[in-house]
Scaffold this active site. Structure first.
Site, PDB file in Angstrom:
ATOM      1  N   THR A   1     -18.231 -71.373  -5.352  1.00  4.61           N
ATOM      2  CA  THR A   1     -19.439 -71.200  -4.814  1.00  4.61           C
ATOM      3  C   THR A   1     -19.636 -72.318  -3.843  1.00  4.61           C
ATOM      4  OG1 THR A   1     -20.108 -70.206  -6.512  1.00  4.61           O
ATOM      5  CG2 THR A   1     -22.012 -71.103  -5.417  1.00  4.61           C
TER       6      THR A   1
ATOM      7  N   SER B   1     -12.660 -69.499  -8.699  1.00  5.48           N
ATOM      8  CA  SER B   1     -11.915 -70.217  -9.540  1.00  5.48           C
ATOM      9  C   SER B   1     -11.244 -69.512 -10.702  1.00  5.48           C
ATOM     10  CB  SER B   1     -12.891 -71.243 -10.553  1.00  5.48           C
ATOM     11  OG  SER B   1     -13.558 -70.598 -11.179  1.00  5.48           O
TER      12      SER B   1
ATOM     13  N   THR C   1     -17.251 -73.011 -10.300  1.00  3.47           N
ATOM     14  CA  THR C   1     -17.663 -73.558 -11.639  1.00  3.47           C
ATOM     15  C   THR C   1     -17.400 -72.826 -12.876  1.00  3.47           C
ATOM     16  OG1 THR C   1     -19.834 -72.422 -11.380  1.00  3.47           O
ATOM     17  CG2 THR C   1     -19.830 -74.796 -10.653  1.00  3.47           C
ATOM     18  N   ASP C   2     -16.943 -71.426 -12.501  1.00  2.00           N
ATOM     19  CA  ASP C   2     -16.796 -70.500 -13.700  1.00  2.00           C
ATOM     20  C   ASP C   2     -15.558 -71.158 -14.647  1.00  2.00           C
ATOM     21  OD1 ASP C   2     -18.815 -68.986 -12.985  1.00  2.00           O
ATOM     22  OD2 ASP C   2     -17.190 -67.316 -12.155  1.00  2.00           O
TER      23      ASP C   2
END
Ligand code: SIN
Length: 537
Positions: free
Chosen positions: A103, A151, A182-183
């Protein structure tokens, strides 16, 4: 394809140095300008950055800022740590930023489109360039475009290549920042924590809101957190504050230990949390605060002990086995475990209920698979708290989250295929939240004390050169025997030390001190080994 080739394939955009500050207002920055050896000339860098940034003209840098203070609630007593921190304060550090997408590199439909966007679009060089001129005064920043994707799309083979890319960057950089989605950032972070063979800072960052609107060089999204997160991550890496901490994850002004951090919310900007233990510290503006440090820091001055055994430069990506996760719930069937085992999966992590419980069907399937050689780690789906016990091919994962235990088991099985006992040993040491740092034993202290005493007496001229040499030799032989578990041999060498000290040391106080220390060390070794008790003076 070799790991190097794999890494090259994932690096379509060449390394680019984007920092070439023109004005420096503090002494170290002026020194840095005089000594920096750019990878490419500033002019060429500007051209490359301009190209990557859709042709935008690089910003002229006319001011500087740097970390104004680091405050720590913990005292890190390490020569290597303090040397790294002092060096960062004395000369502008080099930080390499490795972009993988997510993101943070996302492009939204509009400036207010916080959740509707396409991730992994903006080149990392362009993002760093947009932090100029300010970031150029914090660090000399170079970039590597490892990939540009969400990710969750990265494979374990690409994780392997990423470790090598980080290690390669650390050959010249003082610290590395890796940007990811961030996942699965916590998995990227823990993987690097377990594998990177360097004590230098590695900082992961990303964002919960996309960077730009419309196009890759469009205006920034309202309230985008990416620019501040990237700026803070570079600042943290440059400061060397986390030297020897292992990999840390920095988002929303806080940094966390890779092993313990987890994503706790789908959309909030404070999504990352370290349950029960809390963050390691935070950044307020240019002020860094360390609240706690991983115990691993205590091994900072002995790199061989600080580093993990998972040195990926010795293993091709093809050596990494498949390890999967099975979730437990009411009346969960055992078929998933059986199917994984039949598919050739070498390790399975169970995410059990409570303190690791699994259904009776899963338990039966696990027993059959474990008997057939599959190694299990038992974790809990609860999200915090320990799982203990385990035997044979079933290892307790303590408070490792299932997704982290899976990476741990995958690496354990790479370096000790099928060897559950060895992997259990690693779980009990480097697998712990704060690595088990065992205080030196009485025997280790005894050897160290004797060596110090010989050095002191020699420096003071109380014992002559040949006696110093002789006693040092006997002590070294005793230590080497002890370290090879030859307790009897260690006792014999120490007795020889005592006899020689009695014969050759004239000064009574010195003689008594050496004989007493050696006798007590010999007794400690004797007590540690029943076999050594038979050694006589
Ligand atoms: C991703 O993990 O790539 C998308 C989500 C994010 O970056 O926050």
């Amino acid at each position: 394809m070799s790991p190097d080739e794999a890494a090259r394939n994932l690096n379509p955009i060449p390394e680019v140095r984007v920092s070439s500050p023109s004005l420096f207002a503090n002494p170290w920055a002026r020194r840095a300008r005089a000594t920096a050896v750019p990878l490419v000339s500033a002019g060429l860098a500007a051209v490359l950055v301009g190209t990557l940034n859709g042709g935008a003209t690089p910003v002229v840098q006319e001011s500087f800022s740097s970390v104004s203070g680091v405050s720590s609630a913990v005292q890190v007593e390490s020569v290597a740590y303090n040397t790294a921190v002092a060096a960062a304060a004395a000369a502008k550090p080099k930080v390499a930023v490795i972009g993988t997408g997510g993101t943070i590199a996302g492009v939204a439909q509009s400036r207010s489109s916080f959740t509707n966007y396409s991730a992994g679009r903006i080149p990392i060089a362009s993002m760093v360039q947009q932090l100029q001129p300010e970031i150029g005064n914090v660090a000399d920043v170079s970039t590597v475009q490892f990939g540009n994707a969400g990710s969750g799309g990265y494979t374990i083979a690409q994780f392997h290549a990423l470790t090598l890319a980080v290690e390669n960057a650390l050959k010249t950089a003082d610290g590395v920042v890796v940007t990811t989605g961030t996942d699965t950032m916590e998995e990227f972070a823990y993987w690097l924590d377990l594998t990177v063979q360097s004590r230098k800072p590695v900082v992961l960052t990303g964002a919960m809101r996309p960077w730009a609107a419309g196009t890759i060089d469009g205006p920034q999204v309202i309230g985008a957190d990416g620019p501040a997160n990237l700026y803070n991550a570079i600042t943290l890496a440059a400061s060397q504050t986390t030297y020897c901490f292992g990999t840390v994850l920095m988002l929303n002004d806080e940094f966390h230990a890779a092993r313990d951090v987890t994503k706790g919310n789908t959309t909030r900007m404070d999504t990352f949390e370290t349950r029960r233990m809390g963050s390691l510290g935070w950044i307020d503006g240019d002020y860094i605060k360390v609240g706690r440090a991983p115990a691993r820091v205590a091994k900072c001055d002995t790199p061989s002990e600080w580093l993990t055994p998972f040195n990926l430069s010795t293993k091709p990506a093809s050596a990494l086995p498949r390890v999967e996760i099975v979730y437990n719930y009411q009346q969960a069937g055992g078929e998933a475990i059986t199917a994984f085992a039949n598919a050739g999966v070498k390790g399975i992590v169970t995410a059990g209920t409570g303190a690791g419980g699994i259904s009776s069907a899963q338990s039966a399937a696990r027993s059959a698979a474990a008997n057939a050689g599959v190694v299990f780690i038992s974790t809990s789906r609860v999200g915090s708290g320990s799982v203990t016990g385990g035997s044979g091919n079933i290892i307790a994962g303590d408070d490792l989250l299932a997704q982290k235990a899976r990476l741990f088991l995958l690496l354990g099985l790479t370096f000790a295929p099928g060897d559950a006992a060895k992997i259990r040993g690693w779980m009990d040491t480097i697998g712990q939240a704060e690595w088990k740092v065992t205080p030196p034993s009485a025997i280790e202290t005894g050897f160290a004390d004797l060596a110090t005493r010989i050095a002191e007496l020699s420096t003071a001229g109380t014992i002559n050169g040949s006696t110093t040499e002789l006693l040092t030799d006997r002590l070294a032989r005793a230590k080497s025997a002890y370290e090879s578990a030859d307790f009897a041999g260690a006792g014999t060498y120490l007795q020889n030390f005592i006899d020689r000290a009695k014969q050759r040391v004239d000064d009574e106080a010195a003689r008594t001190a050496l004989v007493d220390l050696a006798t007590s060390l010999k007794n400690e070794i004797s007590a540690a080994s029943p076999a050594a008790k038979t050694v006589t003076g």
